[in-house]
Design a protein around this motif. Sequence first.
Motif, PDB file in Angstrom:
ATOM      1  N   ASP A 103       0.831  -1.197   0.000  1.00  0.00           N
ATOM      2  CA  ASP A 103       0.000   0.000   0.000  1.00  0.00           C
ATOM      3  C   ASP A 103       0.867   1.250   0.000  1.00  0.00           C
ATOM      4  OD1 ASP A 103      -2.244  -1.486  -0.017  1.00  0.00           O
ATOM      5  OD2 ASP A 103      -2.613  -1.353   2.149  1.00  0.00           O
ATOM      6  N   GLU A 105       3.791   1.640  -1.097  1.00  0.00           N
ATOM      7  CA  GLU A 105       4.453   1.809  -2.395  1.00  0.00           C
ATOM      8  C   GLU A 105       3.512   2.478  -3.391  1.00  0.00           C
ATOM      9  OE1 GLU A 105       6.208  -1.472  -5.153  1.00  0.00           O
ATOM     10  OE2 GLU A 105       7.061  -1.654  -3.127  1.00  0.00           O
ATOM     11  N   ALA A 106       2.231   2.041  -3.314  1.00  0.00           N
ATOM     12  CA  ALA A 106       1.271   2.525  -4.288  1.00  0.00           C
ATOM     13  C   ALA A 106       0.666   3.865  -3.893  1.00  0.00           C
ATOM     14  CB  ALA A 106       0.159   1.493  -4.456  1.00  0.00           C
ATOM     15  N   ALA A 107       0.877   4.244  -2.622  1.00  0.00           N
ATOM     16  CA  ALA A 107       0.181   5.440  -2.132  1.00  0.00           C
ATOM     17  C   ALA A 107       0.717   6.700  -2.780  1.00  0.00           C
ATOM     18  CB  ALA A 107       0.342   5.526  -0.616  1.00  0.00           C
ATOM     19  N   PRO A 108      -0.183   7.640  -3.069  1.00  0.00           N
ATOM     20  CA  PRO A 108       0.275   8.926  -3.599  1.00  0.00           C
ATOM     21  C   PRO A 108       0.919   9.732  -2.475  1.00  0.00           C
ATOM     22  CG  PRO A 108      -2.101   8.959  -3.261  1.00  0.00           C
ATOM     23  CD  PRO A 108      -1.635   7.576  -2.914  1.00  0.00           C
ATOM     24  N   SER A 109       1.745  10.642  -2.820  1.00  0.00           N
ATOM     25  CA  SER A 109       2.478  11.370  -1.788  1.00  0.00           C
ATOM     26  C   SER A 109       1.789  12.686  -1.448  1.00  0.00           C
ATOM     27  CB  SER A 109       3.911  11.626  -2.265  1.00  0.00           C
ATOM     28  OG  SER A 109       3.853  12.266  -3.533  1.00  0.00           O
ATOM     29  N   ASP A 110       0.505  12.657  -1.291  1.00  0.00           N
ATOM     30  CA  ASP A 110      -0.189  13.921  -0.988  1.00  0.00           C
ATOM     31  C   ASP A 110      -0.287  14.178   0.507  1.00  0.00           C
ATOM     32  OD1 ASP A 110      -3.733  12.944  -1.300  1.00  0.00           O
ATOM     33  OD2 ASP A 110      -1.964  11.867  -0.553  1.00  0.00           O
TER      34      ASP A 110
END
Lengths: 110, 232, 378
Positions: A103, A105-110
Amino acid sequence: MSRPSDRVLGFTLLAAALFAATFVDATLQRAAHEPALQRTERLVEDLRLSDLVLFTEARYTRHLTQADLHSAFQDHPVALEHFPSGSLLPPPALLLDRHEPLDREAAPSD
Amino acid sequence: MLELANIRKAFNQGQHNEYWALKGIDLEIPPARVNVLKGPSGSGKTTLLTILGCLARPTEGRVRLKGEDISGLPERFLTEIRRSTFGFIFQQFNLVRGLSAIENIILPGYPTGTPRARLVERAEALLADMQLSHRRDAKVEWLSGGEQQRVAICRALINDPEILVADEPTANLDSKLSAEFLAILRRLAEAGRTVILTSHDPLVVESEVVDRVYSLRDGRLIEVVDTRRAWP
Amino acid sequence: MNRWIEKQRHLIDFTASSLARRKGKSLGLLVVYTLLVFVLASVSLYTHALRNEATRVLAGTPEVVLQRLIAGRHDLIPPGYIEKIGRVRGVQKIEGRLWGYYYDSVLKANYTFMVPNDRRIPEGEIVVGPALERSRGLAEGNGISFRAYSGELHTFIVSEVLAHESELVNADLVLMSEPDFRRFFAYPDGHYTDIALWVANPQEVRNVGLKLINALPDSRPILREEVLRTYASIFDWREGMMLALLSAAILAFGIFAWEKAAGLSAEEKREIGILKAIGWETGDVIAMKFWEGFLVSLLAFLLGYVIAYIHVFHFEFALFAPVLQGWAVLYPSFALTPKIDGLQVATLFVFSVLPYTAATLVPIWRAATTDPDTVMRG
């Protein structure tokens, strides 16, 4: 002398009045909900929606009726989905933890 | 007032343990008197009392109340007569535990459909008469033996019966209370009520308030004695 | 008549005081009984209202949704497909739908991305459902980034939040413009997710479905009536499941109530003897006992039902919602419209009041017909 039956019958009458009140309340609430229900109906029509947002845990159950022909837990290819998986309990925390690195890895960096 | 003609009563009739408790009794109960059925245990006095009080039916014979034959009436009518004509006082008092004195007293008035206010009013008058007004709302199990008996008398009188029936009423009372009880009976008889009681207590049988004594033995009436020298 | 009423009131007096005498026992029975009615009434009120709401709200879904299948799995509608359907007789309107799922790894929840046909959303903007507003803290004017399957981040500005009142159908929606949608999912031009169809004559829907399968053998038409039936059966299934779980409790209560109602204690037998001796008829004793059974069960029914009503329609069915609605990460928060089925309430009434009342009468019959002189004979 206060009469025992007065108390019992009085209490029963009170309960019966509350019982009747639920029907009055139901009528009032129905009237109060009506405009919102109509707007919801319009929204469904306008957006061409087909399903309720009750089962969002998996893609094949979010839109129950729009499942693949052979999806999990379907009774029969012709029958529409009506046995949402995991619907009684959330997945165990142990399993969720195992997916944590993925998760992240896939998560956006917002 | 109340007449019995050739009354016979069997228990377990037709079975191997058939037993005749009463073997042919004829008697007449005069109105407004205190009558005592006396005899050793097993003589049939309690059985006779249940027949006099319409609690049970004789196996044979006739019961006449004010000249009317009531022994053949169906259960419903018998209950109706029992309710309106008889008041009962039991040996164990048989009060309903958990209820207050006044609630016990008005119980026999329930099936008549008499308004509660009137029943309570009558019960209060009876309690006052028995000097029990202060125990009105006490639960019966908290009352003393004498008080319980007086509550039982009030209960027997609530439907204003003509005949008061009591089974061994002094069995659970000491001499002083027994004497008080007999005085109450006297008053009731003088007020025009007929009193019938069973007893083997000499205190009762020999009491001067008693008008007539019926002696029983082995289911037969052996002797009837008018004890009061002077009838009022 | 007045005498009759007065007499019944006397009998109720007696019943009330005998219940009051065994306060703990009577109260315990009433509480357990009420609880049982409460659970049963909650489940049936909720299921009925939800089924009703689903049917009502979904009445406006497209009459037919046509999917294309490849190897038994849902696939995209290729260009030219819609034109082919146009030639099927009876079809009034055809529209390609564009929608898909997005898994948000922050919330571990699935959203439904969708291109609306009824409004134009400027590129770079999105309209979100209330569940996103709640769980991601979004409001009008906020920006949010989603990572596409290609790996690149796309940032959108929230231009509107959909109405809360419609959460049952819009909670997880993310509406966006067609170019954004195609760019985000790398959706090939001219392709659609599926097709919505409207039929001129409602009686012809089934026939149109058949014609569609004949004309397009790789398609799968989903009819509105099937959708409605599916929802009805989901809730039936869940209600049945719940009742099956409850049946053990119902049975246990049945035994408990039978024991309580049908068993006469020595004390009660003695009381009945006294009542008979002081002039109560058999019928009076039975009527008195009838009132006991009837009043206890009536009270349990009324209280249980009222609490259930409040629980379902004013507290959003908080106790059993997970069992009947299902579990989900994004949960719509909605207040059901009270829709009460009279027959259902009547059935509940009959099944909660009748058996108990009958159970109280069974043993009394024998006790009440005993001879009154038994009291004298000790």
